[in-house]
Design a protein around this motif. Structure first.
Motif, PDB file in Angstrom:
ATOM      1  N   SER A 232      29.209  -0.105   9.837  1.00  0.00           N
ATOM      2  CA  SER A 232      29.698   1.276   9.738  1.00  0.00           C
ATOM      3  C   SER A 232      30.970   1.349   8.902  1.00  0.00           C
ATOM      4  O   SER A 232      31.153   2.290   8.114  1.00  0.00           O
ATOM      5  CB  SER A 232      29.935   1.840  11.143  1.00  0.00           C
ATOM      6  OG  SER A 232      30.085   3.237  11.094  1.00  0.00           O
ATOM      7  N   THR A 233      31.850   0.365   9.047  1.00  0.00           N
ATOM      8  CA  THR A 233      33.075   0.347   8.234  1.00  0.00           C
ATOM      9  C   THR A 233      32.730   0.088   6.771  1.00  0.00           C
ATOM     10  O   THR A 233      33.290   0.725   5.865  1.00  0.00           O
ATOM     11  CB  THR A 233      34.043  -0.728   8.752  1.00  0.00           C
ATOM     12  OG1 THR A 233      34.304  -0.514  10.139  1.00  0.00           O
ATOM     13  CG2 THR A 233      35.350  -0.681   7.983  1.00  0.00           C
ATOM     14  N   GLY A 234      31.819  -0.851   6.542  1.00  0.00           N
ATOM     15  CA  GLY A 234      31.396  -1.114   5.170  1.00  0.00           C
ATOM     16  C   GLY A 234      30.802   0.118   4.512  1.00  0.00           C
ATOM     17  O   GLY A 234      31.076   0.414   3.339  1.00  0.00           O
ATOM     18  N   LEU A 235      29.990   0.860   5.255  1.00  0.00           N
ATOM     19  CA  LEU A 235      29.413   2.096   4.719  1.00  0.00           C
ATOM     20  C   LEU A 235      30.495   3.123   4.413  1.00  0.00           C
ATOM     21  O   LEU A 235      30.424   3.832   3.399  1.00  0.00           O
ATOM     22  CB  LEU A 235      28.409   2.668   5.716  1.00  0.00           C
ATOM     23  CG  LEU A 235      27.054   1.954   5.788  1.00  0.00           C
ATOM     24  CD1 LEU A 235      26.258   2.440   6.988  1.00  0.00           C
ATOM     25  CD2 LEU A 235      26.261   2.192   4.504  1.00  0.00           C
ATOM     26  N   ALA A 236      31.500   3.224   5.290  1.00  0.00           N
ATOM     27  CA  ALA A 236      32.596   4.171   5.045  1.00  0.00           C
ATOM     28  C   ALA A 236      33.318   3.835   3.748  1.00  0.00           C
ATOM     29  O   ALA A 236      33.681   4.730   2.962  1.00  0.00           O
ATOM     30  CB  ALA A 236      33.567   4.157   6.219  1.00  0.00           C
ATOM     31  N   TYR A 237      33.522   2.540   3.487  1.00  0.00           N
ATOM     32  CA  TYR A 237      34.189   2.146   2.258  1.00  0.00           C
ATOM     33  C   TYR A 237      33.298   2.385   1.038  1.00  0.00           C
ATOM     34  O   TYR A 237      33.791   2.809  -0.025  1.00  0.00           O
ATOM     35  CB  TYR A 237      34.608   0.677   2.335  1.00  0.00           C
ATOM     36  CG  TYR A 237      35.841   0.450   3.195  1.00  0.00           C
ATOM     37  CD1 TYR A 237      36.835   1.407   3.282  1.00  0.00           C
ATOM     38  CD2 TYR A 237      36.010  -0.726   3.913  1.00  0.00           C
ATOM     39  CE1 TYR A 237      37.964   1.207   4.058  1.00  0.00           C
ATOM     40  CE2 TYR A 237      37.134  -0.943   4.694  1.00  0.00           C
ATOM     41  CZ  TYR A 237      38.106   0.038   4.766  1.00  0.00           C
ATOM     42  OH  TYR A 237      39.219  -0.167   5.540  1.00  0.00           O
ATOM     43  N   LEU A 238      32.005   2.130   1.162  1.00  0.00           N
ATOM     44  CA  LEU A 238      31.104   2.404   0.035  1.00  0.00           C
ATOM     45  C   LEU A 238      31.112   3.886  -0.310  1.00  0.00           C
ATOM     46  O   LEU A 238      31.130   4.261  -1.492  1.00  0.00           O
ATOM     47  CB  LEU A 238      29.686   1.942   0.364  1.00  0.00           C
ATOM     48  CG  LEU A 238      29.453   0.432   0.497  1.00  0.00           C
ATOM     49  CD1 LEU A 238      27.976   0.150   0.729  1.00  0.00           C
ATOM     50  CD2 LEU A 238      29.947  -0.314  -0.743  1.00  0.00           C
ATOM     51  N   ARG A 239      31.090   4.731   0.715  1.00  0.00           N
ATOM     52  CA  ARG A 239      31.125   6.183   0.464  1.00  0.00           C
ATOM     53  C   ARG A 239      32.433   6.575  -0.224  1.00  0.00           C
ATOM     54  O   ARG A 239      32.442   7.401  -1.157  1.00  0.00           O
ATOM     55  CB  ARG A 239      30.974   6.945   1.781  1.00  0.00           C
ATOM     56  CG  ARG A 239      29.612   6.780   2.458  1.00  0.00           C
ATOM     57  CD  ARG A 239      29.516   7.667   3.682  1.00  0.00           C
ATOM     58  NE  ARG A 239      28.288   7.421   4.427  1.00  0.00           N
ATOM     59  CZ  ARG A 239      28.236   6.812   5.614  1.00  0.00           C
ATOM     60  NH1 ARG A 239      29.362   6.407   6.197  1.00  0.00           N
ATOM     61  NH2 ARG A 239      27.089   6.610   6.217  1.00  0.00           N
ATOM     62  N   ALA A 240      33.551   6.002   0.265  1.00  0.00           N
ATOM     63  CA  ALA A 240      34.847   6.337  -0.329  1.00  0.00           C
ATOM     64  C   ALA A 240      34.900   5.907  -1.791  1.00  0.00           C
ATOM     65  O   ALA A 240      35.380   6.661  -2.654  1.00  0.00           O
ATOM     66  CB  ALA A 240      35.959   5.662   0.471  1.00  0.00           C
ATOM     67  N   LEU A 241      34.419   4.709  -2.083  1.00  0.00           N
ATOM     68  CA  LEU A 241      34.464   4.208  -3.453  1.00  0.00           C
ATOM     69  C   LEU A 241      33.536   4.998  -4.365  1.00  0.00           C
ATOM     70  O   LEU A 241      33.892   5.316  -5.519  1.00  0.00           O
ATOM     71  CB  LEU A 241      34.084   2.731  -3.471  1.00  0.00           C
ATOM     72  CG  LEU A 241      35.082   1.782  -2.793  1.00  0.00           C
ATOM     73  CD1 LEU A 241      34.485   0.390  -2.646  1.00  0.00           C
ATOM     74  CD2 LEU A 241      36.393   1.731  -3.553  1.00  0.00           C
ATOM     75  N   GLY A 245      34.430   7.663  -7.785  1.00  0.00           N
ATOM     76  CA  GLY A 245      34.007   7.449  -9.164  1.00  0.00           C
ATOM     77  C   GLY A 245      33.384   6.106  -9.460  1.00  0.00           C
ATOM     78  O   GLY A 245      32.930   5.871 -10.589  1.00  0.00           O
ATOM     79  N   LEU A 246      33.326   5.187  -8.477  1.00  0.00           N
ATOM     80  CA  LEU A 246      32.680   3.896  -8.728  1.00  0.00           C
ATOM     81  C   LEU A 246      31.189   4.014  -8.497  1.00  0.00           C
ATOM     82  O   LEU A 246      30.727   4.803  -7.673  1.00  0.00           O
ATOM     83  CB  LEU A 246      33.250   2.807  -7.803  1.00  0.00           C
ATOM     84  CG  LEU A 246      34.551   2.120  -8.246  1.00  0.00           C
ATOM     85  CD1 LEU A 246      35.726   3.072  -8.109  1.00  0.00           C
ATOM     86  CD2 LEU A 246      34.784   0.853  -7.420  1.00  0.00           C
ATOM     87  N   THR A 247      30.427   3.242  -9.233  1.00  0.00           N
ATOM     88  CA  THR A 247      28.999   3.181  -8.962  1.00  0.00           C
ATOM     89  C   THR A 247      28.784   2.406  -7.660  1.00  0.00           C
ATOM     90  O   THR A 247      29.646   1.626  -7.231  1.00  0.00           O
ATOM     91  CB  THR A 247      28.241   2.469 -10.090  1.00  0.00           C
ATOM     92  OG1 THR A 247      28.661   1.100 -10.136  1.00  0.00           O
ATOM     93  CG2 THR A 247      28.521   3.147 -11.432  1.00  0.00           C
ATOM     94  N   LEU A 248      27.636   2.614  -7.028  1.00  0.00           N
ATOM     95  CA  LEU A 248      27.339   1.862  -5.803  1.00  0.00           C
ATOM     96  C   LEU A 248      27.345   0.366  -6.078  1.00  0.00           C
ATOM     97  O   LEU A 248      27.777  -0.430  -5.226  1.00  0.00           O
ATOM     98  CB  LEU A 248      25.981   2.285  -5.234  1.00  0.00           C
ATOM     99  CG  LEU A 248      25.986   3.362  -4.168  1.00  0.00           C
ATOM    100  CD1 LEU A 248      24.568   3.669  -3.709  1.00  0.00           C
ATOM    101  CD2 LEU A 248      26.848   2.940  -2.980  1.00  0.00           C
ATOM    102  N   ASP A 249      26.868  -0.029  -7.241  1.00  0.00           N
ATOM    103  CA  ASP A 249      26.827  -1.445  -7.576  1.00  0.00           C
ATOM    104  C   ASP A 249      28.234  -2.020  -7.641  1.00  0.00           C
ATOM    105  O   ASP A 249      28.515  -3.104  -7.129  1.00  0.00           O
ATOM    106  CB  ASP A 249      26.104  -1.639  -8.904  1.00  0.00           C
ATOM    107  CG  ASP A 249      25.740  -3.088  -9.153  1.00  0.00           C
ATOM    108  OD1 ASP A 249      25.252  -3.746  -8.211  1.00  0.00           O
ATOM    109  OD2 ASP A 249      25.950  -3.570 -10.285  1.00  0.00           O
ATOM    110  N   ALA A 250      29.150  -1.284  -8.279  1.00  0.00           N
ATOM    111  CA  ALA A 250      30.546  -1.735  -8.349  1.00  0.00           C
ATOM    112  C   ALA A 250      31.213  -1.648  -6.982  1.00  0.00           C
ATOM    113  O   ALA A 250      32.037  -2.497  -6.624  1.00  0.00           O
ATOM    114  CB  ALA A 250      31.311  -0.904  -9.367  1.00  0.00           C
TER     115      ALA A 250
END
Length: 622
Positions: A232-241, A245-250
């Motif tokens: 859940s924390t990892g997902l929160a950071y992916l959403r924030a990034l 403006g970052l791509t999901l891959d980045a």
């Protein structure tokens, strides 16, 4: 010519589970198989005595592969010059990663670098070629340490793209410790993305953020809870990034994981494998091709003890074995004396060498996913992953990790597990060697550097309940410290008279057990005679001992013969309290009437019993 082992084995019927179970049931003599031989984890997952071989070749996930993990050493001396000298000794001794704990952060354990400026950080890393090693910043909320490290790289004229740095920004983990965010999460999330983007634009590869699971572990979380929090924390950071403006891959390449590993090596291996498998599943759901994610391990602070600190080396070895087999990319072994003070060079050397022995002599790094295909490990990995995925979905349904923190729901879940574990420890169902089992009466002797430990920083905000940091041994250590204070006040350690009844063969087992039990509370025993055969002997010996409390110790048969009379004789001789070692059974009423105050037996809340005993002993010492 003698028969070969294969020929001899052919004379026996084939081994199979029904035959094995029949033999086990016969040995149990009617006892319940599940209760006696099946353990359960904090999440209720059964751990069985025997597993079938896992089908297939094992379901390995992208990980470290057949290469050694990095040996990471903490640079935690507050003085930059001393920190540099210790770090250089670590690197010369074989470490290839330095971990920089920021002073005043929980993970610094009361120490940490006083490097509030680039100049101070430069002094702490003086003489160290940053492009020859890996560096990891301990999790930091605001990213100030990350910015200073980036500035130092620029000052030294190094190429950021060639450096291996995990910048360790973790705003959610810091908020969980502090009890709140410095502002609305939406603003903090935007800052997370901006900082990561700024470091990327300066040429660094990352990762820039870490999901630090140590606060949850130290608060008492179970394995399933840790894994669900990670997702859940990892997902929160992916959403924030991605929003920044970052791509999901980045974005996914910007995130690493930091995880505590304790001495349960089978469960530790399964937890680490489950983490990689779960994150792989997240990437697949997001439409990404799974890649290796960096996982940093650390021996668990929750399992460390102050009493008999040398045992911490054994715990660390088990944890490091689990981490290496489980596939960590880097590992920090907390020095065994860290609970007592700032570790010296010898303690740091031992922490390094635990890893060297496992890598170079144990050859743990020569096989990719060595646990793959093991029936026990695969079963536990699958169960942990399935339950963690379900819990992650519950957290996401509640609004995500930030929402469940702010509502206090996550803290409540963790507290239930912690209280159950602490209850098991109090009853010694969970055994802490050197603390709750076989403890030394003497105070620990361990060399540490004479650097004052910083006081714990209280939670800075109270928007929601902060996650506490608790070592499992702390309540037992408090009893030992109480005994030490008693000795300092009176000149003698708190002492109990042991009234052994009957021949040695009839009382020795219980005498050894009760002596170890009292030592858990720092209480010494005194006994006179090999075993009393008359109640008057026990009363006279007690009067000579100078003790105020007595424990009667013998077999059930000797209790029936001598228990009542001995209790009366001890009370007449001035015993303030008289206890009996073991359970009284049908004798309870008679023994209580004769003056027995209580019973000390296996399965009791030993912490509560020893606390009450200390209260009695302290009153008599005044």
């Amino acid at each position: 010519m003698t028969d070969s082992p294969l020929t001899l084995a052919a004379d026996f019927p084939p081994a199979d589970e029904p035959r094995w179970r029949a033999l086990v049931d016969a040995a149990l003599k009617g006892a319940d198989f599940e209760r006696r031989l099946v353990a359960r984890t904090a999440d209720g997952i059964p751990v069985r005595p025997v597993y079938r071989r896992a089908e297939g070749a094992g379901r390995a996930v992208p990980g470290r592969g057949a290469t050694p993990w990095r040996i990471a050493q903490r640079v935690d001396h507050p003085d930059p010059v001393a920190a540099s000298a210790l770090a250089i000794a670590d690197l010369e001794g074989g470490a290839d990663m330095l971990v920089l704990p920021v002073a005043a952060r929980r993970s610094a354990r009361g120490f940490g670098l006083e490097a509030a400026t680039v100049d101070a950080l430069d002094r702490a890393l003086s003489g160290i070629a940053l492009d020859m090693i890996a560096i990891r910043l301990e999790p930091d909320a605001e990213g100030l340490a990350a910015a200073r490290l980036a500035d130092l790289v620029a000052r030294r004229g190094l190429d950021p793209s060639r450096l291996q740095i995990d910048f360790g920004v973790d705003r959610i983990g810091k908020a969980a410790i502090a009890g709140g965010f410095t502002g609305p999460w939406g603003e903090r999330a935007a800052k997370v993305a901006a900082d990561a983007r700024a470091l990327s634009e300066r040429g660094f590869n990352g990762p820039f953020l870490t999901v630090d699971l140590r606060p949850a572990h130290e608060a008492g979380a179970s394995e399933v809870q840790e894994l669900a929090i990670a997702l859940s924390t990892g997902l929160a950071y992916l959403r924030a990034l991605e929003s920044g403006g970052l791509t999901l891959d980045a974005a996914r390449r910007s995130v690493s994981f930091t995880i505590a590993v304790d001495a349960d090596q089978v469960l530790g291996i399964a937890k680490l494998r489950a983490l990689r498998r779960l994150w792989q599943r997240v990437e697949q759901v997001l439409g990404l091709t799974p890649e290796r994610v960096l996982v940093h391990g650390e021996t668990a602070w929750r399992m460390a003890t102050r009493r008999d600190p040398a045992v911490n080396m054994l715990r660390a070895t088990l944890a490091t074995f689990a981490a290496g087999v489980g596939g960590v990319d880097s590992m920090t072994v907390l020095p065994h004396t860290l609970t007592l003070g700032l570790p010296d060079a010898d303690a740091r050397r031992i922490a390094r060498n635990i890893q060297h022995v496992l890598i170079d002599e144990g050859q743990l790094a020569r096989v990719a996913d060595p646990a793959g295909g093991s029936g026990a490990i695969e079963a536990l990995t699958d169960e942990l992953a399935d339950r963690a995925w379900t819990l992650m979905q519950e957290i996401e349904h509640e609004g995500g990790i930030v929402a469940t923190l702010e509502a206090g729901t996550l803290q409540d879940r963790i507290e239930k597990v912690r209280l159950a574990r602490e209850g098991d420890a109090a009853r010694r169902r969970i055994q802490i060697t050197g603390t709750s089992e076989f403890p030394p009466l003497a105070e620990p002797i361990a060399k540490v550097l004479g650097v004052p430990r910083r006081p714990a920083v209280p939670p800075s905000r109270t928007a929601f309940p902060p996650l506490p940091s608790r070592r499992l041994a702390e309540p037992f250590e408090a009893l030992a410290e109480r005994a030490a204070a008693h000795a300092a006040r009176t000149g003698t350690r708190p002492t109990v008279f042991l009234a052994n009844l009957g021949p040695l063969a009839e009382h020795s087992a219980r005498a050894l057990w009760i002596t170890n039990l009292l030592a858990v509370g720092g209480i010494a025993v005194v006994s006179q005679g090999e075993g009393f055969t008359a109640s008057g002997e026990a009363g006279a010996a007690f009067a000579r001992s100078g003790a105020h409390v007595a424990v009667i110790c013998g077999s059930d048969d000797t209790y029936a013969l001598l228990g009542e009379a001995t209790a009366q004789a001890l009370a007449n001789a001035g015993a303030t309290r008289v206890y009996v070692a073991g359970r009284p059974g049908t004798l309870e009423a008679a023994l209580s009437a004769a003056g027995v105050s209580g019973y000390l037996a296996a399965g009791q809340d030993i912490l509560a019993a020893l606390t009450r005993l200390h209260e009695v002993l302290d009153v008599k010492s005044v």
